[in-house]
Design a protein around this motif. Structure first.
Motif, PDB file in Angstrom:
ATOM      1  N   ALA A   4      -3.738  -1.267  -8.701  1.00 58.58           N
ATOM      2  CA  ALA A   4      -2.766  -2.192  -8.109  1.00 58.58           C
ATOM      3  C   ALA A   4      -2.560  -3.398  -9.007  1.00 58.58           C
ATOM      4  O   ALA A   4      -1.427  -3.861  -9.199  1.00 58.58           O
ATOM      5  CB  ALA A   4      -3.231  -2.630  -6.721  1.00 58.58           C
ATOM      6  N   ILE A   5      -3.634  -3.904  -9.589  1.00 55.59           N
ATOM      7  CA  ILE A   5      -3.524  -5.067 -10.463  1.00 55.59           C
ATOM      8  C   ILE A   5      -2.671  -4.734 -11.684  1.00 55.59           C
ATOM      9  O   ILE A   5      -1.802  -5.527 -12.083  1.00 55.59           O
ATOM     10  CB  ILE A   5      -4.919  -5.585 -10.855  1.00 55.59           C
ATOM     11  CG1 ILE A   5      -5.611  -6.165  -9.607  1.00 55.59           C
ATOM     12  CG2 ILE A   5      -4.829  -6.616 -11.979  1.00 55.59           C
ATOM     13  CD1 ILE A   5      -7.089  -6.451  -9.776  1.00 55.59           C
ATOM     14  N   ARG A   6      -2.850  -3.549 -12.250  1.00 53.45           N
ATOM     15  CA  ARG A   6      -2.004  -3.132 -13.382  1.00 53.45           C
ATOM     16  C   ARG A   6      -0.535  -3.060 -12.952  1.00 53.45           C
ATOM     17  O   ARG A   6       0.366  -3.491 -13.684  1.00 53.45           O
ATOM     18  CB  ARG A   6      -2.470  -1.791 -13.946  1.00 53.45           C
ATOM     19  CG  ARG A   6      -3.702  -1.880 -14.817  1.00 53.45           C
ATOM     20  CD  ARG A   6      -3.969  -0.585 -15.574  1.00 53.45           C
ATOM     21  NE  ARG A   6      -4.084   0.578 -14.706  1.00 53.45           N
ATOM     22  CZ  ARG A   6      -5.207   0.969 -14.112  1.00 53.45           C
ATOM     23  NH1 ARG A   6      -6.329   0.292 -14.298  1.00 53.45           N
ATOM     24  NH2 ARG A   6      -5.229   2.041 -13.345  1.00 53.45           N
ATOM     25  N   PHE A   7      -0.284  -2.513 -11.764  1.00 57.84           N
ATOM     26  CA  PHE A   7       1.086  -2.431 -11.248  1.00 57.84           C
ATOM     27  C   PHE A   7       1.682  -3.828 -11.091  1.00 57.84           C
ATOM     28  O   PHE A   7       2.801  -4.091 -11.537  1.00 57.84           O
ATOM     29  CB  PHE A   7       1.104  -1.686  -9.906  1.00 57.84           C
ATOM     30  CG  PHE A   7       2.426  -1.744  -9.200  1.00 57.84           C
ATOM     31  CD1 PHE A   7       3.495  -0.987  -9.649  1.00 57.84           C
ATOM     32  CD2 PHE A   7       2.607  -2.558  -8.098  1.00 57.84           C
ATOM     33  CE1 PHE A   7       4.731  -1.049  -9.008  1.00 57.84           C
ATOM     34  CE2 PHE A   7       3.828  -2.620  -7.452  1.00 57.84           C
ATOM     35  CZ  PHE A   7       4.890  -1.859  -7.913  1.00 57.84           C
ATOM     36  N   PHE A  29       0.838  -1.194   0.000  1.00 55.84           N
ATOM     37  CA  PHE A  29       0.000   0.000   0.000  1.00 55.84           C
ATOM     38  C   PHE A  29       0.873   1.243   0.000  1.00 55.84           C
ATOM     39  O   PHE A  29       1.806   1.352   0.782  1.00 55.84           O
ATOM     40  CB  PHE A  29      -0.908   0.033   1.232  1.00 55.84           C
ATOM     41  CG  PHE A  29      -1.723   1.293   1.313  1.00 55.84           C
ATOM     42  CD1 PHE A  29      -2.885   1.436   0.575  1.00 55.84           C
ATOM     43  CD2 PHE A  29      -1.303   2.357   2.105  1.00 55.84           C
ATOM     44  CE1 PHE A  29      -3.626   2.595   0.625  1.00 55.84           C
ATOM     45  CE2 PHE A  29      -2.040   3.533   2.158  1.00 55.84           C
ATOM     46  CZ  PHE A  29      -3.205   3.654   1.415  1.00 55.84           C
ATOM     47  N   LEU A  30       0.543   2.163  -0.892  1.00 56.43           N
ATOM     48  CA  LEU A  30       1.157   3.486  -0.903  1.00 56.43           C
ATOM     49  C   LEU A  30       0.037   4.510  -0.811  1.00 56.43           C
ATOM     50  O   LEU A  30      -0.996   4.363  -1.472  1.00 56.43           O
ATOM     51  CB  LEU A  30       1.945   3.723  -2.189  1.00 56.43           C
ATOM     52  CG  LEU A  30       3.233   2.927  -2.365  1.00 56.43           C
ATOM     53  CD1 LEU A  30       3.795   3.141  -3.756  1.00 56.43           C
ATOM     54  CD2 LEU A  30       4.244   3.307  -1.321  1.00 56.43           C
ATOM     55  N   ALA A  31       0.248   5.538  -0.039  1.00 51.43           N
ATOM     56  CA  ALA A  31      -0.729   6.624   0.043  1.00 51.43           C
ATOM     57  C   ALA A  31      -0.889   7.243  -1.339  1.00 51.43           C
ATOM     58  O   ALA A  31       0.071   7.281  -2.125  1.00 51.43           O
ATOM     59  CB  ALA A  31      -0.262   7.677   1.054  1.00 51.43           C
ATOM     60  N   PRO A  32      -2.084   7.713  -1.670  1.00 46.69           N
ATOM     61  CA  PRO A  32      -2.327   8.242  -3.020  1.00 46.69           C
ATOM     62  C   PRO A  32      -1.274   9.244  -3.500  1.00 46.69           C
ATOM     63  O   PRO A  32      -0.856   9.185  -4.657  1.00 46.69           O
ATOM     64  CB  PRO A  32      -3.704   8.890  -2.902  1.00 46.69           C
ATOM     65  CG  PRO A  32      -4.393   8.074  -1.854  1.00 46.69           C
ATOM     66  CD  PRO A  32      -3.302   7.736  -0.858  1.00 46.69           C
ATOM     67  N   GLY A  33      -0.791  10.118  -2.655  1.00 41.37           N
ATOM     68  CA  GLY A  33       0.200  11.104  -3.065  1.00 41.37           C
ATOM     69  C   GLY A  33       1.575  10.528  -3.339  1.00 41.37           C
ATOM     70  O   GLY A  33       2.440  11.207  -3.895  1.00 41.37           O
ATOM     71  N   LEU A  51       8.088   4.386  -6.181  1.00 40.21           N
ATOM     72  CA  LEU A  51       8.316   3.829  -4.847  1.00 40.21           C
ATOM     73  C   LEU A  51       7.835   2.388  -4.730  1.00 40.21           C
ATOM     74  O   LEU A  51       8.462   1.578  -4.040  1.00 40.21           O
ATOM     75  CB  LEU A  51       7.626   4.696  -3.793  1.00 40.21           C
ATOM     76  CG  LEU A  51       8.117   6.139  -3.707  1.00 40.21           C
ATOM     77  CD1 LEU A  51       7.272   6.934  -2.725  1.00 40.21           C
ATOM     78  CD2 LEU A  51       9.582   6.180  -3.327  1.00 40.21           C
ATOM     79  N   GLY A  52       6.729   2.056  -5.395  1.00 43.44           N
ATOM     80  CA  GLY A  52       6.227   0.684  -5.356  1.00 43.44           C
ATOM     81  C   GLY A  52       7.239  -0.295  -5.915  1.00 43.44           C
ATOM     82  O   GLY A  52       7.484  -1.361  -5.337  1.00 43.44           O
ATOM     83  N   ALA A  53       7.846   0.068  -7.031  1.00 40.21           N
ATOM     84  CA  ALA A  53       8.868  -0.796  -7.636  1.00 40.21           C
ATOM     85  C   ALA A  53      10.072  -0.939  -6.704  1.00 40.21           C
ATOM     86  O   ALA A  53      10.632  -2.031  -6.565  1.00 40.21           O
ATOM     87  CB  ALA A  53       9.292  -0.245  -8.988  1.00 40.21           C
TER      88      ALA A  53
END
Length: 80
Positions: A57-60, A16-20, A26-28
């Motif tokens: 999230a699924i696309r990521f 989970f990442l905050a929307p901003g 950062l997810g990667a």
């Protein structure tokens, strides 16, 4: 231990990442760190879940090369 195939894996409940904070790479970076931890532990698989409605999230996860697995999640309310 995975009940799917009997092999140990690293379990990540969710990412989970905050929307901003989304769209900044950062997810990667977090997934790279989780992958490094799995390798350090001698594990060859990471498993996690995301709700089916979370299309972003699924696309990521798809871009990472992750494969979705069918699964039914159950909850049971326990009376006090």
């Amino acid at each position: 231990m995975s009940t799917w195939d009997g092999l140990e894996h690293l379990h990540m409940d969710c990412l989970f990442l905050a929307p901003g904070q989304r769209g900044l790479g950062l997810g990667a970076l977090l997934m790279d760190a989780v992958s490094a931890e799995a390798r350090a532990l001698g594990l060859t698989e990471i498993q996690w879940q995301t709700p089916t409605w979370n299309e972003g999230a699924i696309r990521f996860h798809d871009r990472l090369g992750a494969r979705a697995q069918e699964k039914t999640r159950f909850t049971l309310t326990v009376e006090r």
